[in-house]
Each structure stands twice: as structure tokens, then as C-alpha cells.
Design a protein around this motif. Structure first.
Motif, short mmCIF file in Angstrom:
data_model
loop_
_atom_site.label_atom_id
_atom_site.label_comp_id
_atom_site.label_asym_id
_atom_site.label_seq_id
_atom_site.Cartn_x
_atom_site.Cartn_y
_atom_site.Cartn_z
N LEU A 121 0.85 -1.18 0.00
CA LEU A 121 0.00 0.00 0.00
C LEU A 121 0.89 1.23 0.00
N THR A 122 0.66 2.14 -0.95
CA THR A 122 1.48 3.35 -1.05
C THR A 122 0.62 4.60 -0.94
N GLY A 123 1.28 5.71 -0.52
CA GLY A 123 0.62 6.99 -0.39
C GLY A 123 0.92 7.91 -1.56
N ARG A 124 0.57 9.17 -1.39
CA ARG A 124 0.67 10.15 -2.48
C ARG A 124 2.11 10.45 -2.87
N ARG A 125 3.04 10.29 -1.93
CA ARG A 125 4.45 10.56 -2.22
C ARG A 125 5.20 9.26 -2.48
N TRP A 126 4.47 8.17 -2.71
CA TRP A 126 5.04 6.86 -2.99
C TRP A 126 5.68 6.22 -1.76
N ASP A 127 5.30 6.70 -0.57
CA ASP A 127 5.73 6.03 0.65
C ASP A 127 5.05 4.67 0.75
N VAL A 128 5.80 3.65 1.14
CA VAL A 128 5.22 2.32 1.35
C VAL A 128 4.66 2.30 2.77
N LEU A 129 3.34 2.36 2.86
CA LEU A 129 2.67 2.43 4.16
C LEU A 129 2.54 1.07 4.81
N ALA A 130 2.48 0.03 3.99
CA ALA A 130 2.40 -1.34 4.51
C ALA A 130 2.70 -2.30 3.36
N ALA A 131 3.25 -3.45 3.70
CA ALA A 131 3.52 -4.50 2.72
C ALA A 131 3.29 -5.84 3.39
N ASN A 132 2.75 -6.81 2.64
CA ASN A 132 2.56 -8.12 3.25
C ASN A 132 3.86 -8.93 3.16
N ASP A 133 3.84 -10.09 3.80
CA ASP A 133 5.06 -10.91 3.86
C ASP A 133 5.56 -11.29 2.47
N ALA A 134 4.62 -11.59 1.57
CA ALA A 134 5.02 -12.00 0.22
C ALA A 134 5.73 -10.87 -0.51
N ALA A 135 5.28 -9.62 -0.30
CA ALA A 135 5.94 -8.48 -0.95
C ALA A 135 7.32 -8.25 -0.37
N GLU A 136 7.46 -8.40 0.95
CA GLU A 136 8.77 -8.20 1.56
C GLU A 136 9.75 -9.28 1.14
N GLU A 137 9.25 -10.46 0.84
CA GLU A 137 10.12 -11.52 0.32
C GLU A 137 10.51 -11.24 -1.13
N LEU A 138 9.56 -10.72 -1.91
CA LEU A 138 9.83 -10.46 -3.32
C LEU A 138 10.78 -9.27 -3.49
N PHE A 237 -4.81 -0.34 -7.45
CA PHE A 237 -6.19 0.06 -7.18
C PHE A 237 -6.22 1.19 -6.15
N GLN A 238 -7.12 2.15 -6.35
CA GLN A 238 -7.36 3.15 -5.32
C GLN A 238 -8.16 2.52 -4.18
N THR A 239 -7.91 2.98 -2.96
CA THR A 239 -8.67 2.47 -1.82
C THR A 239 -9.92 3.30 -1.62
N ASN A 240 -10.97 2.67 -1.12
CA ASN A 240 -12.20 3.41 -0.83
C ASN A 240 -12.03 4.34 0.37
N GLU A 241 -11.19 3.94 1.30
CA GLU A 241 -11.03 4.75 2.51
C GLU A 241 -10.32 6.07 2.24
N ASP A 242 -9.43 6.08 1.25
CA ASP A 242 -8.71 7.30 0.86
C ASP A 242 -8.27 7.11 -0.58
N PRO A 243 -8.92 7.81 -1.54
CA PRO A 243 -8.57 7.62 -2.96
C PRO A 243 -7.13 7.97 -3.30
N GLY A 244 -6.42 8.67 -2.40
CA GLY A 244 -5.02 8.99 -2.66
C GLY A 244 -4.08 7.84 -2.37
N LEU A 245 -4.60 6.78 -1.72
CA LEU A 245 -3.77 5.61 -1.42
C LEU A 245 -3.99 4.55 -2.49
N ARG A 246 -2.95 3.76 -2.76
CA ARG A 246 -3.01 2.77 -3.84
C ARG A 246 -2.54 1.41 -3.33
N LEU A 247 -3.30 0.41 -3.67
CA LEU A 247 -2.94 -0.97 -3.36
C LEU A 247 -2.42 -1.61 -4.64
N THR A 248 -1.19 -2.11 -4.61
CA THR A 248 -0.58 -2.75 -5.76
C THR A 248 -0.39 -4.23 -5.47
#
Length: 257
Positions: A121-138, A237-248
Motif C-alpha cells: 500500500l502506497t501513499g501520495r508521495r510513494w511512501d510504502v505504508l504497509a507490505a505483506n510478507d510476500a511483498a517483503e520476500e519479493l 487500485f485506489q482504496t475506498n477509505e482514501d482515494p489517494g492511497l493505492r494498493l498494488t
């Protein structure tokens, strides 16, 4: 905060003008000039606007071009669809509050960690706000970055791990990501957080500095990447909770979504 028009608009217009040659737009060739690209007079004439008014636009002075003028400039400068949309945005930039790093919403976090494939999950400045275990492994080494450095651009452009992850495709991916960030930066600057990030990238990555001066812009969304020598499809995808956040989300090529 940003004015409706200003330096970003002028810089973008100038960068697009300087990349064109008279021959590319059907004008007769001229004697070699020190300045690259078309003359301001050429652009103004092709767009059907006054040269003085166009000069004011490039200089970032407080003028407000109409939608019809923006469309005419896009045609005169041979802009593609993404560049045309960016020009519209810069001509009427919204007033934005000072940027603060976002926090991942609870609902998005639950979804993220429920996925069995790499996602972040990233924010407007491309900060990684959260990543799951599979992403951290990749994305090797992402989890070892200090919290303030968990940013897509910092990881991609400033860490040796990212060059290993992307291999021969690193330069193409880094250049495309720089163009995506440029589109966001132009809307947010002169916000201090965006300026600080761009300055850090310029100091730490010589390639970024060269790409940045080109002022190319690009969109994200979906596509393919090769990571650790394996092909992946990804979608954002944009999140419903905040359209400025993106789930990749990444899926190994050939697997069903």
C-alpha cells in the motif's frame, strides 16, 4: 501552496517545446541555433495564441489558460494523452494542504494481509505504508529499511538490492517510475516533503538527475515486470477509505487473478 498556474506549468511547456524540431512539425529547417527545439513564436503560432501571452505562460506568470487554449497547446506541442492530461492539471492545480505521510487504514491493512500474493500500500508521495510478507520476500531488503525510508523511489533508486531484484530491467523500470513521480511532484511542489525527496534522489542517483531534467510524465495502473528473473503481472487500485492511497498486487505471469 501552489498557484493555479506557475513554475511547474512553465517548466513543462518549455521541456515539451525544446524536445521538438522544426522538421518534426512540418516547419522548414533553420540554421543551427544554440537553443534546442522550437522557438516560442513557433508554438504560439501553431496554437493560435499571442507570443507575449505564451511567453508569460512559460515564465510561470499568473495567467489562467482556458481549456480550449490548453487543448491548442497540446496539439502545437504534439503531446500524447498522458502529457495532455498533465498539462490540464497543471493549468488548474488544486490548492493542497501541506503533505503529511499517511497511515494505512485498518480495512486496507486487513485486505493487504489476507492476500496470498505480493502486495503493498502506497501513499501520495510513494511512501510504502504497509507490505505483506510476500511483498517483503519479493522485494529483497524492503523490510530492512528504516520506516522513514520505506518509499518506492528510495528503494528503487537508492538501494543496491533493488538493482539485483530488477536485474537488466532496472533502468527501464527506474526511468518509468521517475516519470510517474514527476507527474505527482508537479502537482504537489512546492511542498517541502516532495522537494526534499526529489533532492535526495538527485544527490543519490545520477540517472535520476538526467531523467528528471527531461520532465517526462507517465501513468501507472497495470502492466508487467520481471523480478528475480520471473515475470509478474501487477495491478494498482485506489482504496475506498482514501482515494489517494493505492494498493498494488503482483501475480506471477500465467496465474489467474
Amino acid at each position: 501552496m501552489p498557484e493555479p498556474t506557475g513554475r511547474a506549468l512553465g517548466d513543462f511547456l518549455r521541456s515539451r517545446r525544446e524536445r521538438l524540431t522544426p522538421e518534426a512539425v512540418g516547419l522548414p529547417p533553420r540554421r543551427r541555433r544554440r537553443a534546442p527545439g522550437l522557438r516560442r513564436e513557433d508554438v504560439a503560432e501553431r496554437a493560435g495564441i499571442g507570443i507575449d501571452w505564451y511567453v508569460r505562460l512559460e515564465q510561470g506568470r499568473a495567467v489562467s489558460p482556458s481549456p480550449a487554449t490548453i487543448d491548442a497547446l497540446a496539439g502545437a506541442l504534439c503531446l500524447d494523452e498522458t502529457e495532455h492530461a498533465h498539462l490540464r492539471t497543471l493549468a488548474h492545480r488544486p490548492a493542497l494542504p501541506a503533505f503529511t505521510r499517511e497511515r494505512a487504514p485498518e480495512g486496507s491493512l486487513r485486505l493487504l494481509h489476507s492476500l496470498d500474493r505480493p502486495a503493498y500500500l502506497t501513499g501520495r508521495r510513494w511512501d510504502v505504508l504497509a507490505a505483506n510478507d510476500a511483498a517483503e520476500e519479493l522485494f529483497t531488503g524492503l523490510d530492512r529499511l528504516p520506516p522513514g525510508d520505506r518509499n518506492v523511489l528510495v528503494y528503487l533508486l537508492l538501494t543496491p538490492m533493488a538493482r539485483d531484484v530488477f536485474g537488466a530491467g532496472w533502468a527501464a523500470q527506474a526511468r518509468h517510475t521517475t516519470a510517474q513521480f514527476r507527474a505527482a511532484y508537479d502537482v504537489w511542489a512546492p511542498d517541502a516533503a516532495f522537494i526534499a525527496l526529489a533532492d535526495r534522489l538527485r544527490r543519490g542517483c545520477p540517472e535520476f538527475g538526467r531523467w528528471w531534467t527531461r520532465h517526462d510524465v507517465a501513468r501507472g495502473g497495470a502492466g508487467g515486470k520481471v523480478l528475480h528473473g520471473r515475470a509478474f503481472d501487477y495491478a494498482t487500485f485506489q482504496t475506498n477509505e482514501d482515494p489517494g492511497l493505492r494498493l498494488t498486487v503482483y501475480t506471477p505471469f500465467g496465474e489467474s487473478q
